[in-house]
Design a protein around this motif. Structure first.
Motif, PDB file in Angstrom:
ATOM      1  N   CYS A 262      -7.423 -48.082  24.006  1.00 44.40           N
ATOM      2  CA  CYS A 262      -6.328 -48.740  23.288  1.00 44.40           C
ATOM      3  C   CYS A 262      -6.659 -50.224  23.096  1.00 44.40           C
ATOM      4  O   CYS A 262      -7.490 -50.776  23.809  1.00 44.40           O
ATOM      5  CB  CYS A 262      -5.013 -48.543  24.035  1.00 44.40           C
ATOM      6  SG  CYS A 262      -4.781 -49.644  25.426  1.00 44.40           S
ATOM      7  N   CYS A 265      -2.068 -54.613  24.891  1.00 41.92           N
ATOM      8  CA  CYS A 265      -0.936 -55.411  24.398  1.00 41.92           C
ATOM      9  C   CYS A 265      -0.216 -56.010  25.605  1.00 41.92           C
ATOM     10  O   CYS A 265      -0.712 -55.925  26.728  1.00 41.92           O
ATOM     11  CB  CYS A 265       0.008 -54.548  23.559  1.00 41.92           C
ATOM     12  SG  CYS A 265       0.901 -53.334  24.550  1.00 41.92           S
ATOM     13  N   THR A 268       0.059 -53.950  28.857  1.00 37.78           N
ATOM     14  CA  THR A 268      -1.132 -53.438  29.542  1.00 37.78           C
ATOM     15  C   THR A 268      -1.056 -53.634  31.060  1.00 37.78           C
ATOM     16  O   THR A 268      -0.742 -54.720  31.526  1.00 37.78           O
ATOM     17  CB  THR A 268      -2.397 -54.136  28.979  1.00 37.78           C
ATOM     18  OG1 THR A 268      -2.326 -54.099  27.572  1.00 37.78           O
ATOM     19  CG2 THR A 268      -3.659 -53.443  29.429  1.00 37.78           C
ATOM     20  N   GLY A 298      -4.160 -48.285  28.372  1.00 35.96           N
ATOM     21  CA  GLY A 298      -3.611 -49.375  29.165  1.00 35.96           C
ATOM     22  C   GLY A 298      -2.268 -49.178  29.823  1.00 35.96           C
ATOM     23  O   GLY A 298      -1.913 -49.954  30.720  1.00 35.96           O
ATOM     24  N   CYS A 299      -1.486 -48.172  29.421  1.00 36.24           N
ATOM     25  CA  CYS A 299      -0.171 -48.022  30.058  1.00 36.24           C
ATOM     26  C   CYS A 299       0.411 -46.644  29.805  1.00 36.24           C
ATOM     27  O   CYS A 299      -0.234 -45.778  29.227  1.00 36.24           O
ATOM     28  CB  CYS A 299       0.791 -49.110  29.557  1.00 36.24           C
ATOM     29  SG  CYS A 299       1.509 -48.717  27.953  1.00 36.24           S
ATOM     30  N   ASN A 302       1.243 -44.748  25.342  1.00 35.07           N
ATOM     31  CA  ASN A 302       0.364 -43.752  24.705  1.00 35.07           C
ATOM     32  C   ASN A 302      -0.683 -43.217  25.666  1.00 35.07           C
ATOM     33  O   ASN A 302      -1.441 -42.316  25.329  1.00 35.07           O
ATOM     34  CB  ASN A 302      -0.368 -44.368  23.508  1.00 35.07           C
ATOM     35  CG  ASN A 302       0.589 -44.776  22.419  1.00 35.07           C
ATOM     36  OD1 ASN A 302       1.597 -44.099  22.194  1.00 35.07           O
ATOM     37  ND2 ASN A 302       0.311 -45.878  21.759  1.00 35.07           N
TER      38      ASN A 302
HETATM   39  S1  SF4 Z   1      -1.434 -47.791  25.377  1.00 35.08           S
HETATM   40 FE1  SF4 Z   1       0.032 -49.175  26.274  1.00 35.08          FE
HETATM   41  S2  SF4 Z   1      -1.172 -50.985  26.753  1.00 35.08           S
HETATM   42 FE2  SF4 Z   1      -2.362 -49.833  25.311  1.00 35.08          FE
HETATM   43  S3  SF4 Z   1      -1.787 -50.715  23.329  1.00 35.08           S
HETATM   44 FE3  SF4 Z   1      -0.505 -48.908  23.665  1.00 35.08          FE
HETATM   45  S4  SF4 Z   1       1.353 -49.722  24.564  1.00 35.08           S
HETATM   46 FE4  SF4 Z   1      -0.204 -51.325  24.764  1.00 35.08          FE
END
Ligand code: SF4
Length: 363
Positions: A262, A265, A268, A298-299, A302
């Motif tokens: 990803c 953002c 994260t 990152g979170c 997604n």
């Molecule tokens: S997966 Fe989470 S951390 Fe990664 S860009 Fe999407 S919302 Fe942000």
């Protein structure tokens, strides 16, 4: 995507055209007289995804070096020769896999006949590549696309008369629209495999983006059997990597390990950027017999969804990460343990694949 069918030829052990997958060519920066340096460059390009390697041969000393390089090269070689029919003939006689000639810098007719006879006797390939930077003025009256085409038609006369078909064609422009148009025309007219490239694409991001648009568009039309990304860079590693990523992007290269991640953002939960850099460095030397996809996310937005879809996935949480193997969470790990754990799981997956393949082969 339906691919335009061409003749299939072999450049050394690499099949080009026909049903074979689209291969990557890259080009050396080192003078081939420096044999060991040249070999290191070829090995680095091979590791980065190149399937064949082109080397400029400006003089006799370069050819002597190239002959030595050929003995140890992991990739088939193409000698790029301008202005000197004698050198081209010697390279073919020495068994270099392919000889690249440019209609704009080739004048000999007599030695051309000799060259084709020599390639016919051996297994040599003739790579004919026209370029907008070296078009003879006699061709230029009708515009650059027609001029490229006319120069290719002219230089094809001798091999066609001699019924020689181990030919790869290219005609490159610095302009994206011209490049797309010329390859559409080449694919319509000739049965030979096409080497596709945008010439002198430039440096860094500019060169990468221009090449991606041109090559991606041509490949999406089902045209092209071998590609090169021409970037201003000190070695051929970046251009090989970009070419492989273009092929991946249009679904034409599945082998190897793909890493999706990803962009990160404000949500994260860990240092995804450093983690992705580290995992990409760590997997450079790992080869997988089948395509594998890793997802680094990152979170929890997604992350679990993408990680589940990949062969191996990591979704970062608060100081921990969920580790997915083929869609299932197998454990929650501390982020500092995530890199060795992911590599361990990857190696396990590859070992299992290899064992399965061996079992299938012995049945
Ligand atoms: S997966 Fe989470 S951390 Fe990664 S860009 Fe999407 S919302 Fe942000």
């Amino acid at each position: 995507m339906k691919r335009e069918k061409t003749l299939q030829i072999y450049l050394g052990s690499v099949a080009i055209g026909g049903d074979s997958s689209v291969s990557v060519e890259s080009m050396g920066r080192i003078y081939p007289g420096k044999v060991e340096e040249c070999l290191s460059e070829i090995r680095a390009a091979a590791l980065a995804g190149s399937d064949c390697f082109r080397i400029a041969v400006p003089d006799e000393e370069a050819l002597s070096g190239l002959i030595q390089v050929k003995k140890h090269s992991p990739l088939p070689l193409i000698a790029d020769i301008h202005f000197s029919p004698a050198l081209a003939l010697k390279a073919a006689q020495a068994g270099i896999d392919g000889i690249r000639l440019n209609p704009g810098t080739w004048k000999s007719r007599h030695q051309y006949h000799q060259l084709i006879e020599c390639l016919k006797l051996g297994n040599g390939v003739l790579r004919l590549g026209a370029n907008t930077g070296s078009l003879p003025s006699r061709f230029q009256k009708k515009g650059r696309v027609e001029a490229l085409l006319d120069s290719i038609i002219e230089i094809l006369e001798v091999p066609q008369k001699k019924n020689f078909n181990r030919i790869i064609l290219s005609a490159k422009s610095t302009d994206i629209d011209e490049t797309i148009e010329i390859y559409e025309r080449l694919a319509e007219i000739f049965p030979y495999p096409l080497h596709v490239g945008l010439t002198e694409a430039g440096e860094g991001l500019e060169g990468i983006i221009k090449s991606t648009i041109a090559l991606g568009t041509i490949l999406q039309k089902g045209i092209g059997n071998n590609i090169r990304v021409s970037l201003t860079s000190p070695n051929p590693v970046l251009e090989s990597q970009v070419a492989v990523q273009i092929l991946r992007g249009v679904g034409l290269r599945q082998k190897g390990i793909e890493v999706i991640s990803c962009p990160t953002c404000a949500r994260t939960r860990g240092d995804v950027v450093s983690f992705v850099k580290e995992i990409k460095e760590a997997i450079q030397l790992i080869t997988s017999p089948s395509p594998l996809r890793l997802a680094i996310m990152g979170c929890e937005v997604n992350g679990p969804g993408e990680a589940k879809e990949a062969d191996l996935g990591l979704a970062f949480g608060k100081s921990t990460a969920l580790l997915f193997v083929r869609g299932k969470i197998i454990k929650t790990i501390h982020q500092q343990d995530a890199l060795p754990e992911l590599i361990k799981q990857l190696q396990l997956m590859i070992t299992n694949q290899k064992t399965k393949e061996e079992e299938e082969n012995t049945l």
